[in-house]
Structures are given as C-alpha cells and as structure tokens.
Design a protein around this motif. Structure first.
Motif, PDB file in Angstrom:
ATOM      1  N   ASP A 134      81.992 141.307  -9.400  1.00  0.00           N
ATOM      2  CA  ASP A 134      81.054 142.267  -9.987  1.00  0.00           C
ATOM      3  C   ASP A 134      79.672 142.166  -9.354  1.00  0.00           C
ATOM      4  OD1 ASP A 134      80.341 139.884 -11.120  1.00  0.00           O
ATOM      5  OD2 ASP A 134      80.504 140.523 -13.197  1.00  0.00           O
ATOM      6  N   GLN A 215      75.690 143.129 -11.889  1.00  0.00           N
ATOM      7  CA  GLN A 215      76.497 142.353 -12.828  1.00  0.00           C
ATOM      8  C   GLN A 215      76.195 142.779 -14.261  1.00  0.00           C
ATOM      9  OE1 GLN A 215      75.279 138.451 -11.452  1.00  0.00           O
ATOM     10  NE2 GLN A 215      77.310 138.043 -10.616  1.00  0.00           N
ATOM     11  N   TYR A 216      74.925 142.974 -14.568  1.00  0.00           N
ATOM     12  CA  TYR A 216      74.568 143.401 -15.917  1.00  0.00           C
ATOM     13  C   TYR A 216      75.124 144.790 -16.211  1.00  0.00           C
ATOM     14  CZ  TYR A 216      71.913 144.302 -20.136  1.00  0.00           C
ATOM     15  OH  TYR A 216      71.577 144.600 -21.433  1.00  0.00           O
ATOM     16  N   ARG A 219      78.893 144.529 -16.828  1.00  0.00           N
ATOM     17  CA  ARG A 219      79.170 143.872 -18.110  1.00  0.00           C
ATOM     18  C   ARG A 219      78.777 144.753 -19.288  1.00  0.00           C
ATOM     19  NH1 ARG A 219      77.475 137.834 -15.836  1.00  0.00           N
ATOM     20  NH2 ARG A 219      78.907 138.018 -14.062  1.00  0.00           N
ATOM     21  N   ARG A 223      81.451 145.843 -22.058  1.00  0.00           N
ATOM     22  CA  ARG A 223      81.182 145.651 -23.488  1.00  0.00           C
ATOM     23  C   ARG A 223      81.400 146.939 -24.266  1.00  0.00           C
ATOM     24  NH1 ARG A 223      76.597 145.966 -26.475  1.00  0.00           N
ATOM     25  NH2 ARG A 223      75.268 146.272 -24.653  1.00  0.00           N
ATOM     26  N   SER A 257      88.575 144.853 -13.466  1.00  0.00           N
ATOM     27  CA  SER A 257      87.380 144.203 -14.010  1.00  0.00           C
ATOM     28  C   SER A 257      87.604 143.742 -15.444  1.00  0.00           C
ATOM     29  CB  SER A 257      86.183 145.162 -13.951  1.00  0.00           C
ATOM     30  OG  SER A 257      85.885 145.530 -12.631  1.00  0.00           O
ATOM     31  N   ALA A 261      87.741 139.867 -16.979  1.00  0.00           N
ATOM     32  CA  ALA A 261      86.838 139.437 -18.045  1.00  0.00           C
ATOM     33  C   ALA A 261      87.581 138.967 -19.290  1.00  0.00           C
ATOM     34  CB  ALA A 261      85.897 140.582 -18.406  1.00  0.00           C
TER      35      ALA A 261
END
Length: 288
Positions: A134, A215-216, A219, A223, A257, A261
């Motif tokens: 990522d 990356q943020y 993610r 989420r 991805s 995770a």
C-alpha cells in the motif's frame, strides 16, 4: 523498447522499461530528458556516457542528467528490465540542495553499483508498481531518490523539525484525505490541498502520523469498506459496488488489499460479520 508508465505526476514519473536487445543489435545515441534513476531489476547492459563505460547488472542504478547523450549496449547478454524514476527539476534540486555544488556531481555520477541501501528500496518500489503493497509508486520513487542522494553524497538527511503548525497541517491533511477517500487522490493532489510541495508533504505527513499519505488513503478506504461489509448500510450491496464506492479503481486490487489487511476475503469477512462463526474460529485456530 516496450515501456509502461506506472505512475505520473508533476514531481516524479515511474516507468517500467523492458529491453530485448541482444549482441547483434547496434547501439544508438539517446538523450536524457530529465534527472532520472533506473533501477536494474534483471539482465545486464552497458552504459556509455561522457567517455566512460559502465556495466550494469541486477541491483545497479543508472543515473541520468538532462541534456546528456548516452548509449546502451548489450555485449554480454540479451535483454534487461529496469524501473525508472524520472524526477522534475524542482524535486532533483530539493533532494540534492544541501550537497556540494547543489548536486551537479551526484546527478552526473553515471552509475551506482548494487548497494543494499538502494536495492531494498528498489524492490519496495517494484512491489508498489505491481500493487503488492500500500505504498504508492511515486512515494517509493521519492524514497529511492532521497536515499540515492544520501548514499552518493555521503550526507545523512537532516531530521525533519516538526512545529505545532506542521502537526496541525498533517492532521488537517489526514482529515481532508478521509473526507475525499472515495475520490481519485494522488500525492500531488493531497500536497496541493495542504499547500506544500509533494516531497515535503510526504516527509511531514509520514513523520507526524507514522504512515505515508497513500497508506493512510488505502487504509481509510479499507475501513469504510469493512464498515459497509459488516453493517446494515452495506446489506445486500454487491462487493464490487462497495469496492468502487469507497474509492478502489478495480475489484482485484480491493480484494488483494482487503485480504492482506483482514486475513480473509471480503465475502468471508461479510459472512463472519453475519454470524458464520467457523470463519473466525478457523482464523483463531491458526494461532494455536
């Protein structure tokens, strides 16, 4: 020569080069049009530049300076594969600004032999180009270029001094990314929203929050997807629709991805959230 542009922005382009030239092919003069670093992934070739001759193998780095003429030769083996990072003048100057002569010698070094400090980041960049991490390809390219300057100049990068205003800007940038995570966002766009250059934004964001902007972003999307898969809001919605709605450009990237995770595919995650306990039991059993 077949080329594939992996990523392109105002600061850095990441390009995959695959050359099939062999011993019988006559070399010809080419021209560097930007500051560039080409990480040799496989194969071998010769590099002729300003009267110097270099032999590059896997792990070597070809260094290009805009305006320089060069030739590539294949006197030993047939073909090679390189991952090239082509830098905008502003980024090249920023990276080498603290070195002697403003980095002119660095960008005219011609070739760097296989060094562990660069090889590990070259492989990270290759994984990013293949979607196996990522980290964004342009982020990996900037990290590679920054490390190259450190290694060749012998100058360690100064620790980034972070002020209260910097921390606020990083947090505000994270909130902006979160609010726009369903849209197409690249490093240049996020940096522009924060009012910073892409390289400084990458350094600041990563230093303050512990993850890179991409990356943020990934993610945040994961989420949101997990919330939809587990909750009532996503009830009855196709996994493909959820993937696209949260910002993933293709289903395979989302599934890969998400599995990386969560440890399970999106469908199994949804089934576990709906009460299929065996999925969770199997995950827990793996630790016994």
């Amino acid at each position: 020569m077949p080329t594939t542009t992996i990523a392109h922005s105002a600061s850095v382009s990441v390009i995959d080069y695959r050359c099939s030239a062999g011993l019988a092919d006559k070399p010809y003069v080419e021209l560097h049009r930007s500051h560039s670093l080409a990480y040799v992934r496989s194969g071998s070739f010769g590099y002729r530049l300003r009267g110097e001759a270099y032999e590059l193998v896997a792990g070597s780095v070809l260094v290009g300076h805009p305006g320089d003429e060069y030739m590539c030769t294949h006197d030993h083996v047939c073909g090679d594969e390189c991952l090239s990072f082509q830098l905008a003048p502003e980024l090249a100057e920023t990276l080498a600004g603290g070195t002697r002569g403003g980095g002119r010698g660095i960008w005219r070094s011609g070739c760097v032999p296989p060094l562990p400090e660069l090889m590990v980041l070259g492989e990270l960049a290759q994984a990013a180009a293949e979607g196996g991490t990522d980290v964004a390809p342009e982020e990996a390219g900037m990290l590679f270029a920054a490390r190259f300057v450190e290694v060749v100049s012998g100058r360690e990068a100064k620790s980034l001094e972070v002020t209260a205003r910097d921390r606020r800007r990083a947090v505000e940038a994270a909130l902006w990314i979160e609010a726009h995570s369903h849209e197409h966002i690249d490093l240049a766009g996020a940096a522009a929203a924060a009012g910073l250059s892409p390289f400084h934004f990458l350094r600041l964001f990563t230093r303050v929050l512990g993850v890179s902007p991409h990356q943020y972003l990934v993610r945040s999307r994961l989420r949101q997807a997990a919330r939809l898969l587990a909750g009532e809001a996503g009830e009855g919605r196709a996994i493909t629709d959820i993937a696209f709605d949260v910002g993933f450009a293709d289903l395979s990237n989302f599934v890969r991805s998400f599995h990386r995770a969560a440890g399970v595919a999106p469908l199994k995650f949804r089934q576990a959230a709906r009460g299929k306990r065996k999925i969770l039991q199997d995950r827990l059993a793996a630790f016994t």
